[in-house]
Design a protein around this motif. Structure first.
Motif, PDB file in Angstrom:
ATOM      1  N   ALA A 110      24.775  52.004  72.426  1.00 37.53           N
ATOM      2  CA  ALA A 110      23.714  52.001  73.311  1.00 37.53           C
ATOM      3  C   ALA A 110      22.876  50.554  74.141  1.00 37.53           C
ATOM      4  CB  ALA A 110      22.519  52.668  72.944  1.00 37.53           C
ATOM      5  N   VAL A 111      23.167  49.456  72.689  1.00 31.42           N
ATOM      6  CA  VAL A 111      23.027  47.799  73.322  1.00 31.42           C
ATOM      7  C   VAL A 111      23.606  47.223  73.803  1.00 31.42           C
ATOM      8  CG1 VAL A 111      22.571  45.851  72.798  1.00 31.42           C
ATOM      9  CG2 VAL A 111      21.365  48.101  71.092  1.00 31.42           C
ATOM     10  N   ALA A 112      25.076  47.187  74.110  1.00 35.84           N
ATOM     11  CA  ALA A 112      26.099  47.334  74.786  1.00 35.84           C
ATOM     12  C   ALA A 112      26.186  47.848  76.124  1.00 35.84           C
ATOM     13  CB  ALA A 112      26.985  47.109  73.998  1.00 35.84           C
ATOM     14  N   GLU A 113      25.682  49.150  76.441  1.00 33.14           N
ATOM     15  CA  GLU A 113      26.049  49.502  77.936  1.00 33.14           C
ATOM     16  C   GLU A 113      24.456  49.435  78.318  1.00 33.14           C
ATOM     17  OE1 GLU A 113      28.076  51.278  79.116  1.00 33.14           O
ATOM     18  OE2 GLU A 113      26.875  52.341  81.246  1.00 33.14           O
ATOM     19  N   SER A 114      23.506  49.160  77.823  1.00 36.75           N
ATOM     20  CA  SER A 114      21.831  48.415  78.612  1.00 36.75           C
ATOM     21  C   SER A 114      22.273  47.406  79.090  1.00 36.75           C
ATOM     22  CB  SER A 114      21.046  48.861  77.643  1.00 36.75           C
ATOM     23  OG  SER A 114      20.811  49.952  76.788  1.00 36.75           O
ATOM     24  N   ILE A 115      22.829  46.201  78.330  1.00 39.01           N
ATOM     25  CA  ILE A 115      23.300  45.118  78.889  1.00 39.01           C
ATOM     26  C   ILE A 115      24.295  45.118  80.288  1.00 39.01           C
ATOM     27  CG2 ILE A 115      23.970  42.526  78.115  1.00 39.01           C
ATOM     28  CD1 ILE A 115      22.885  43.006  75.553  1.00 39.01           C
ATOM     29  N   ARG A 116      25.385  45.929  80.339  1.00 41.65           N
ATOM     30  CA  ARG A 116      26.758  46.083  80.731  1.00 41.65           C
ATOM     31  C   ARG A 116      25.246  46.249  82.109  1.00 41.65           C
ATOM     32  NH1 ARG A 116      29.123  48.978  83.960  1.00 41.65           N
ATOM     33  NH2 ARG A 116      28.525  51.362  82.629  1.00 41.65           N
ATOM     34  N   LEU A 117      25.153  47.598  82.071  1.00 39.10           N
ATOM     35  CA  LEU A 117      24.053  48.511  82.745  1.00 39.10           C
ATOM     36  C   LEU A 117      23.406  46.815  83.886  1.00 39.10           C
ATOM     37  CD1 LEU A 117      23.035  51.731  82.447  1.00 39.10           C
ATOM     38  CD2 LEU A 117      24.793  51.263  84.334  1.00 39.10           C
ATOM     39  N   SER A 118      22.194  46.070  83.505  1.00 37.50           N
ATOM     40  CA  SER A 118      21.455  45.133  83.915  1.00 37.50           C
ATOM     41  C   SER A 118      22.649  43.954  84.877  1.00 37.50           C
ATOM     42  CB  SER A 118      20.983  44.724  82.295  1.00 37.50           C
ATOM     43  OG  SER A 118      19.971  43.633  83.285  1.00 37.50           O
ATOM     44  N   ASP A 119      23.879  43.613  83.934  1.00 40.79           N
ATOM     45  CA  ASP A 119      24.637  42.384  84.546  1.00 40.79           C
ATOM     46  C   ASP A 119      25.042  43.441  85.984  1.00 40.79           C
ATOM     47  OD1 ASP A 119      23.381  40.739  82.141  1.00 40.79           O
ATOM     48  OD2 ASP A 119      25.457  40.904  81.031  1.00 40.79           O
ATOM     49  N   THR A 120      25.386  44.342  85.576  1.00 46.97           N
ATOM     50  CA  THR A 120      26.005  44.750  86.871  1.00 46.97           C
ATOM     51  C   THR A 120      25.403  45.247  87.948  1.00 46.97           C
ATOM     52  OG1 THR A 120      26.894  47.030  85.724  1.00 46.97           O
ATOM     53  CG2 THR A 120      28.663  45.135  85.782  1.00 46.97           C
ATOM     54  N   LYS A 121      24.696  46.686  87.368  1.00 47.47           N
ATOM     55  CA  LYS A 121      23.590  46.826  88.967  1.00 47.47           C
ATOM     56  C   LYS A 121      22.374  46.833  89.051  1.00 47.47           C
ATOM     57  CE  LYS A 121      22.939  51.801  89.523  1.00 47.47           C
ATOM     58  NZ  LYS A 121      22.822  52.782  89.755  1.00 47.47           N
ATOM     59  N   TYR A 122      21.343  45.918  88.134  1.00 45.20           N
ATOM     60  CA  TYR A 122      20.011  46.565  87.996  1.00 45.20           C
ATOM     61  C   TYR A 122      19.224  45.478  88.292  1.00 45.20           C
ATOM     62  CZ  TYR A 122      20.176  51.295  87.425  1.00 45.20           C
ATOM     63  OH  TYR A 122      20.523  52.945  87.276  1.00 45.20           O
ATOM     64  N   SER A 124      18.544  41.874  89.571  1.00 43.49           N
ATOM     65  CA  SER A 124      18.449  41.485  91.161  1.00 43.49           C
ATOM     66  C   SER A 124      19.247  39.869  90.993  1.00 43.49           C
ATOM     67  CB  SER A 124      17.487  41.648  91.537  1.00 43.49           C
ATOM     68  OG  SER A 124      17.090  43.226  91.755  1.00 43.49           O
ATOM     69  N   VAL A 125      18.063  39.225  89.786  1.00 42.53           N
ATOM     70  CA  VAL A 125      18.032  37.467  89.697  1.00 42.53           C
ATOM     71  C   VAL A 125      19.545  37.680  89.135  1.00 42.53           C
ATOM     72  CG1 VAL A 125      17.372  35.843  88.704  1.00 42.53           C
ATOM     73  CG2 VAL A 125      15.290  37.423  89.157  1.00 42.53           C
ATOM     74  N   HIS A 126      20.197  38.343  88.447  1.00 43.21           N
ATOM     75  CA  HIS A 126      21.423  38.435  87.858  1.00 43.21           C
ATOM     76  C   HIS A 126      22.552  38.230  88.808  1.00 43.21           C
ATOM     77  CE1 HIS A 126      25.363  38.686  85.616  1.00 43.21           C
ATOM     78  NE2 HIS A 126      25.092  37.967  84.995  1.00 43.21           N
ATOM     79  N   ALA A 127      22.273  38.738  89.985  1.00 41.19           N
ATOM     80  CA  ALA A 127      23.483  39.403  91.247  1.00 41.19           C
ATOM     81  C   ALA A 127      23.087  38.135  91.952  1.00 41.19           C
ATOM     82  CB  ALA A 127      23.087  40.719  92.035  1.00 41.19           C
ATOM     83  N   MET A 128      21.716  37.573  91.800  1.00 39.32           N
ATOM     84  CA  MET A 128      21.408  36.412  92.958  1.00 39.32           C
ATOM     85  C   MET A 128      22.493  35.255  92.780  1.00 39.32           C
ATOM     86  SD  MET A 128      17.341  36.966  93.221  1.00 39.32           S
ATOM     87  CE  MET A 128      16.792  38.249  94.030  1.00 39.32           C
ATOM     88  N   GLY A 132      27.184  31.947  91.811  1.00 38.21           N
ATOM     89  CA  GLY A 132      27.290  30.312  91.993  1.00 38.21           C
ATOM     90  C   GLY A 132      27.828  29.720  90.926  1.00 38.21           C
ATOM     91  N   VAL A 133      27.336  30.900  89.897  1.00 39.24           N
ATOM     92  CA  VAL A 133      27.679  30.056  88.641  1.00 39.24           C
ATOM     93  C   VAL A 133      28.033  31.563  87.406  1.00 39.24           C
ATOM     94  CG1 VAL A 133      25.223  31.010  87.766  1.00 39.24           C
ATOM     95  CG2 VAL A 133      26.452  29.491  86.744  1.00 39.24           C
ATOM     96  N   PRO A 134      28.715  31.142  86.485  1.00 40.59           N
ATOM     97  CA  PRO A 134      29.557  32.085  85.392  1.00 40.59           C
ATOM     98  C   PRO A 134      28.269  32.458  84.514  1.00 40.59           C
ATOM     99  CG  PRO A 134      30.766  30.251  85.318  1.00 40.59           C
ATOM    100  CD  PRO A 134      30.088  29.706  86.428  1.00 40.59           C
ATOM    101  N   ILE A 135      28.115  33.944  84.657  1.00 42.25           N
ATOM    102  CA  ILE A 135      27.183  33.910  83.720  1.00 42.25           C
ATOM    103  C   ILE A 135      27.557  35.183  82.606  1.00 42.25           C
ATOM    104  CG2 ILE A 135      25.194  34.954  83.205  1.00 42.25           C
ATOM    105  CD1 ILE A 135      24.243  35.036  86.435  1.00 42.25           C
TER     106      ILE A 135
ATOM    107  N   ARG B  85      17.449  44.215  99.522  1.00 40.70           N
ATOM    108  CA  ARG B  85      18.372  45.045  99.921  1.00 40.70           C
ATOM    109  C   ARG B  85      17.094  46.252  99.338  1.00 40.70           C
ATOM    110  NH1 ARG B  85      24.150  45.930  98.386  1.00 40.70           N
ATOM    111  NH2 ARG B  85      23.095  46.176  96.151  1.00 40.70           N
ATOM    112  N   GLU B  86      17.687  47.298 100.019  1.00 41.13           N
ATOM    113  CA  GLU B  86      16.397  48.524  98.834  1.00 41.13           C
ATOM    114  C   GLU B  86      17.760  48.618  97.527  1.00 41.13           C
ATOM    115  OE1 GLU B  86      13.729  51.123 100.726  1.00 41.13           O
ATOM    116  OE2 GLU B  86      14.143  50.601 103.087  1.00 41.13           O
ATOM    117  N   GLU B  87      18.367  48.720  98.088  1.00 36.32           N
ATOM    118  CA  GLU B  87      19.583  49.256  96.765  1.00 36.32           C
ATOM    119  C   GLU B  87      19.649  48.697  95.724  1.00 36.32           C
ATOM    120  OE1 GLU B  87      21.011  48.800 100.230  1.00 36.32           O
ATOM    121  OE2 GLU B  87      19.914  50.623 100.810  1.00 36.32           O
ATOM    122  N   HIS B  88      20.096  49.026  94.361  1.00 35.86           N
ATOM    123  CA  HIS B  88      20.539  47.831  93.593  1.00 35.86           C
ATOM    124  C   HIS B  88      21.428  47.100  93.814  1.00 35.86           C
ATOM    125  CE1 HIS B  88      17.098  49.376  90.900  1.00 35.86           C
ATOM    126  NE2 HIS B  88      17.106  50.040  91.003  1.00 35.86           N
ATOM    127  N   PRO B  89      22.547  45.910  93.524  1.00 34.14           N
ATOM    128  CA  PRO B  89      21.178  45.160  93.178  1.00 34.14           C
ATOM    129  C   PRO B  89      19.852  44.765  94.141  1.00 34.14           C
ATOM    130  CG  PRO B  89      23.256  44.118  92.752  1.00 34.14           C
ATOM    131  CD  PRO B  89      23.419  45.613  92.996  1.00 34.14           C
TER     132      PRO B  89
END
Lengths: 144, 144
Positions: A110-122, A124-128, A132-135, B85-89
């Motif tokens: 559950a912890v791994a999946e939550s982190i994965r969803l944040s990093d790949t989908k939710y 915004s700052v990670h996506a921004m 420019g930088v590997p995270i 954007r309105e969509e995630h991320p």
């Protein structure tokens, strides 16, 4: 996370006398963030604010996702480790996010999946920033 | 701007009880930034903190460069206009930085050149974000 799609932010120089470079950021909500060229107990630097934003963004996502997954979290800290170039512009060269989650019978999946969803989908700052930088991200589960 | 090359930032969940998502960011300097999923007078959102960082970063550069160029600045505000954007991320799709500089006999060329140097060389946050979003800058010179 609660933002308008279009917005205007005012960043005002507070110390007009040289060599002061304290600015105060004023948001529509009334929140204020003081920023300065040198970090002090009174003001963070802009680069510190970026790191803060990344940790806060993913932390807000992950705690929300863990609660949806019925995980009982009793403590949670996000540690952001960052490295920057010495030359201008002093961009990040590497960022690692360490999630330290404390709770009762926490499910590592559950912890791994939550982190994965944040990093790949939710997050915004990670996506921004990842343009420019590997995270990278990892987590530690601690006893309650 | 006063940062170590390598550093560790701690972002700690303050409200363990659901549905709270207030985090406090603690820097080595002692500075603290509260962040929350919803903007309030007490806490900005992470995306607001990113915009704050951009405005503060370029503002600190530009006021420093203007002083080196012997410009007499009596007031200075950086307005950051952003669209997401309105969509995630929900990343930024466009950012415009408006520099409003007030002073005595300000030289428009000095202002333009200071902004150009910040945007292309000194402002780390600008360099970090422009990998993912177009950022434009303009300025207004106001009477003292």
């Amino acid at each position: 996370v609660g933002d308008q799609v279009r917005r205007q932010t005012h960043v005002v120089l507070e110390t007009v006398e040289a060599p002061g470079s304290r600015f105060v950021v004023r948001f529509d909500s009334g929140a204020r963030i003081p920023l300065d060229g040198r970090s002090s107990p009174e003001a963070a630097t802009p680069v510190e604010a970026v790191i803060a934003a990344l940790g806060g963004c993913t932390g807000i996502d992950v705690i929300s996702l863990l609660r949806k997954k019925r995980q009982v979290v009793t403590g949670y800290e996000v540690v952001v480790e960052s490295e920057r170039r010495e030359e201008h512009p002093r961009i990040f060269t590497r960022i690692e996010i360490v999630h330290r989650v404390r709770g009762r019978d926490l499910d590592p999946h559950a912890v791994a999946e939550s982190i994965r969803l944040s990093d790949t989908k939710y997050c915004s700052v990670h996506a921004m920033l990842e343009a420019g930088v590997p995270i990278t991200s990892r987590f530690e589960i601690l006893p309650d």
